[in-house]
Design a protein around this motif. Structure first.
Motif: not given
Ligand SMILES: [Zn+2]
Ligand SMILES: [Zn+2]
Length: 366
Positions: A275-286
């Motif tokens: 949503g607005q001002r949401g944050t996505l965290a990536l922990i597993a490298p593609p």
């Protein structure tokens, strides 16, 4: 102090081949090192990619980076630990770089060298094969697929007397990564919403951590019904089977999303769920050659953010202590995700973990 100790280790000798057991000698210890009698060791995805030659670690090597056990001996300068202490081992950091000094050792500049070079920084080794053949070690500063492991004072942490070793072991990496990302990096607050893409061990730890933080809406996204059911039992309030609902559009909007899959398409879905001002965290490298395809206008106009997170960020000690505390209160039921194996069954445990037959395989040493 400077003794040597005999032990058994599961050795990865060739990319993609099964582990073979061998006799090793551990020690002598450096001043800041500790000898741990390993009682349990979890299997994490990084062990699999390392065994398959995809991480670039030198072979033959003793892998294993979720070890728990009892301190058996300590080096001259070790002050925080004594023989008999119950501990879990985590990744090794340098303690001197800028990131270590400001309290985020997970982002240590020397992490690759200290965890993946196959030896100490000076090229020496803490364990040798008894038959004299070459052997690499120091994987994550521990190499805990063995009955004895040499770690450093910096990467061992006390665990409570009532926390079984097989439940403590995965706190060293997988469980810490999921929970730490929720608490240290996304800073999930009570009343917020979280979507977890991929609910294996890391994702389920994120679900439990989000529930403990008081998140109001926790969405678990996966393709395996058994995992989805477990996520619902561990605190998820909504489940989406991506095998049936490919768009997963019902997840949107969430304040926080975490991708544990390393799959480019799934990362795109996770970003689209914000949503607005949401944050996505990536922990597993593609895979290294794959590029993210994110619409910059969506990022900017939604004031959204994307974070890369290593080992849950923050400091391992703080995250591990918080999980152990919650577990003692019945609020982080680690026993629901752990399946025990004898150490001698390491190849079966690896296979079951790879095929998704178990969530977190943990081997118990004799
Ligand atoms: Zn450092
Ligand atoms: Zn790991």
């Amino acid at each position: 102090m400077n003794d040597c100790w005999r032990a058994a280790a599961a050795i990865a000798s060739d990319a993609g081949r099964e582990f073979e057991f061998g006799d090793i000698v551990a020690g002598p210890l450096r001043d800041d090192e500790v000898l741990v009698a390993v009682k349990a060791a979890g299997i994490c995805h990084t062990d699999m990619v390392a065994r398959d030659g995809l991480l670039g670690v030198p072979m033959p090597i003793v892998l294993g980076h979720e070890g728990a056990g009892i301190i058996q001996a300590v080096g001259q300068s070790v002050r925080s630990f004594a023989p008999g202490d119950r501990v879990v081992m985590s990744y090794l950091s340098c303690g001197e770089c800028r990131e270590c000094r400001v309290g985020v050792p997970a982002s240590c500049a020397r992490l690759p060298e200290l965890c993946f070079s196959g030896g100490r920084p000076d090229g020496s080794h803490a364990v040798q094969q008894q038959n004299g053949r070459a052997l690499h070690d120091r994987f994550f500063g521990q190499s805990s697929f063995a009955t004895l492991a040499v770690a450093n004072e910096r990467n061992v942490f006390h665990i409570p007397a009532d926390l079984p070793f097989e439940l403590a072991a995965p706190l060293g990496c997988g469980v810490m990564t999921g929970a730490g990302t929720i608490w240290n990096e996304l800073d999930v607050q009570a009343g917020s919403s979280v979507a977890v893409f991929g609910v294996g061990a890391v994702g389920l730890a994120a679900v439990m951590a989000a529930a403990a933080a008081g998140a109001e809406r926790i969405v678990a996204v996966d393709r395996l019904p058994t995992r989805i059911d477990l996520a619902l039992a561990l605190g998820a309030t909504q489940a989406v089977n991506a095998a049936q609902d490919a768009s997963v559009s019902c997840v949107r909007p969430v304040d926080h999303a975490i991708d544990t899959t390393g799959n480019i398409q799934v990362i795109g879905q996770a970003f689209a769920s914000l949503g607005q001002r949401g944050t996505l965290a990536l922990i597993a490298p593609p895979p290294p050659k794959q590029q993210l395809n994110v619409n910059a206008a969506d990022l900017i106009l939604g004031s959204r953010r994307m974070l890369g997170v290593i080992e849950g960020g923050g400091s391992a000690g703080g995250t591990i202590a918080h999980i152990a505390h919650l577990h003692s209160r019945g609020r982080f039921p680690l026993e629901r995700i752990v399946t025990r194996y004898d150490f001698s069954s390491i190849n079966q445990a690896m296979l079951d973990a790879e095929r998704g037959k178990v969530i977190k395989a943990v081997m118990c040493m004799p």
